[in-house]
Design an enzyme around this catalytic site. Structure first.
Site, PDB file in Angstrom:
ATOM      1  N   ASN A   1      37.877  68.247  57.540  1.00 41.80           N
ATOM      2  CA  ASN A   1      39.129  67.313  57.177  1.00 41.80           C
ATOM      3  C   ASN A   1      40.066  66.574  58.456  1.00 41.80           C
ATOM      4  O   ASN A   1      40.722  67.761  58.644  1.00 41.80           O
ATOM      5  CB  ASN A   1      40.284  67.648  56.078  1.00 41.80           C
ATOM      6  CG  ASN A   1      41.166  66.235  55.528  1.00 41.80           C
ATOM      7  OD1 ASN A   1      41.713  65.461  56.089  1.00 41.80           O
ATOM      8  ND2 ASN A   1      41.525  67.134  54.823  1.00 41.80           N
TER       9      ASN A   1
ATOM     10  N   HIS B   1      38.092  59.550  52.140  1.00 42.48           N
ATOM     11  CA  HIS B   1      38.280  60.699  53.061  1.00 42.48           C
ATOM     12  C   HIS B   1      37.638  61.486  53.101  1.00 42.48           C
ATOM     13  O   HIS B   1      37.658  62.497  51.679  1.00 42.48           O
ATOM     14  CB  HIS B   1      39.804  60.448  52.817  1.00 42.48           C
ATOM     15  CG  HIS B   1      41.038  61.938  53.658  1.00 42.48           C
ATOM     16  ND1 HIS B   1      40.946  61.919  54.276  1.00 42.48           N
ATOM     17  CD2 HIS B   1      41.144  62.631  52.489  1.00 42.48           C
ATOM     18  CE1 HIS B   1      41.344  63.434  54.610  1.00 42.48           C
ATOM     19  NE2 HIS B   1      41.898  63.062  53.781  1.00 42.48           N
TER      20      HIS B   1
ATOM     21  N   CYS C   1      47.368  61.267  54.491  1.00 48.14           N
ATOM     22  CA  CYS C   1      45.539  60.530  54.130  1.00 48.14           C
ATOM     23  C   CYS C   1      44.823  59.626  54.737  1.00 48.14           C
ATOM     24  O   CYS C   1      43.810  59.780  54.500  1.00 48.14           O
ATOM     25  CB  CYS C   1      44.692  62.202  53.410  1.00 48.14           C
ATOM     26  SG  CYS C   1      45.029  64.296  54.941  1.00 48.14           S
TER      27      CYS C   1
END
Ligand code: UT7
Length: 340
Positions: free
Chosen positions: A282, A252, A110
């Site tokens: 996400n 994020h 990520c």
């Protein structure tokens, strides 16, 4: 120095709300739990036959249209490549008609997009390229276990991209400072255990379920808050700012509670926090560039506004970038229903 000259995004058309996801995996969870514990209401998913490379190509094309520049290098951040071998980036470069430009994939889970952005900026500063295309793209729906309540509801698919050009610190979109790091002691907190050389896919001891993505959520949560707070603070310091100078905080999009905890620790006011987790969940390496590409975010910010981007992911890895808000309006392309 590198300046963001164009921004692109690509999201699959298929949207699943929390109830849809619960039905898919018969998960022991509720819409209320997912909303209150993560901030996620819905996410996009590809249909069978559409790959990470398809989304990356569409986002890349959109970023090129936004920039009006022809990329001379392609970096693709992903942990869900089209194939274990070769990298997906050369095929994306080919499909974009970029000729024989250098192209490679970068895996930092990520944190991947920010790792790739920092790498592209360094390549540009070194003179190795002038207009790198940086893409973050993932299709976690292809690796998430639909029966795993720790992960099934969190992830969505998508791709975001930027094109850099050479510029000056006063230019909107200028990359002013960065920070990155890793801690491999936590490598097993976020993992796809099987399918690599440690547990080869064809080995009789490698169970088919070992190909699913796994995350130890609570341990990751604590690390994510600590690392993103420290890293964002370092990037802000290196830019010569204080946290009160920051006009846009973009983290994020892992969990709204994590994002709020980081921004609270940095003392960044709620109206300066931007994200899209509620609508798309996400999206891993695509998470940060898809916030950059969000039309609502773009119209809320003035070009040149001090901005901090921060990410945390498997590895463990983390990275932050201090930049000024870019001028170029984002472009979007729909996801192809099938490989084009
Ligand atoms: O993208 C890379 C970075 N990723 C992240 O940073 C994600 C980090 N982790 C998280 O976002 C959160 O840890 C999760 C969303 C995965 C889990 O939330 P949490 O608040 O950390 O939950 P928990 O694991 O501490 O569990 C709290 C309670 C437990 O019940 P008890 O023991 O308090 O009775 C769990 O059994 O919530 C329960 N629980 C659930 N209940 C309904 C855990 N997951 C679920 C669920 N639905 N999906």
């Amino acid at each position: 120095m590198g300046v963001i000259a164009g921004i692109g995004g690509c999201l699959p058309g298929r949207s699943l709300d929390n109830e849809d996801v619960i039905r898919t995996g018969a998960l022991d969870t509720t819409d209320d739990w997912i909303r209150t514990r993560t901030g996620i209401a819905r996410r996009r998913r590809v249909t069978a036959g559409t790959s990470t490379g398809d989304l990356a190509t569409a986002a890349g094309r959109a970023a090129v249209a936004s920039a009006g520049e022809r990329p001379d290098f392609v970096l693709l951040a992903t942990t869900t490549p089209d194939h274990p071998c070769p990298a997906t980036a050369p095929a994306v470069a080919h499909r974009l008609g970029l000729g024989e430009v250098p192209a490679f994939d970068l895996a930092a889970v990520c944190s991947g997009f920010l790792y790739a952005l920092i790498t592209a900026d360094a390549l540009l500063r070194s003179g190795l390229c002038h207009t790198p295309l940086v893409i973050g793209a993932d299709t976690y729906s292809t690796i998430v276990d639909p029966h795993d309540r720790d992960t099934a509801a969190l992830f969505g698919d998508g791709a975001g991209a930027v094109v850099l050009r050479t510029g000056h610190p006063g230019d909107p979109g200028a990359i002013l400072a960065a920070d990155q790091g890793s801690d491999g002691a936590g490598h097993d907190l976020i993992t796809v255990p099987g399918g690599g050389s440690r547990h080869p896919p064809h080995h009789p001891d490698t169970a088919p379920e070992a190909r699913f993505f796994r995350m130890r959520g609570r341990a990751v949560y604590a690390q994510a808050v600590r690392r993103m707070t420290g890293s964002a603070r370092t990037a802000i310091d290196r830019a010569g700012w204080t946290t009160h100078d920051v006009r846009a905080f973009i983290g994020h999009q892992a969990n709204q509670r994590i994002l709020d905890a980081v921004a609270d620790r940095l003392d960044i006011a709620p109206h300066r926090r931007f994200g899209n987790i509620r609508e798309i969940g996400n999206t891993a390496a695509a998470s940060i560039p898809l916030v950059l590409a969000d039309p609502t975010v773009h119209t809320s910010l003035t070009p040149g506004a001090p901005t901090v981007l921060t990410a945390f992911g498997g590895g463990l890895t983390w990275a932050s970038v201090a930049l000024t808000w870019p001028e170029a309006p984002p472009h979007h392309e729909p996801a192809p229903a099938r490989p084009s």
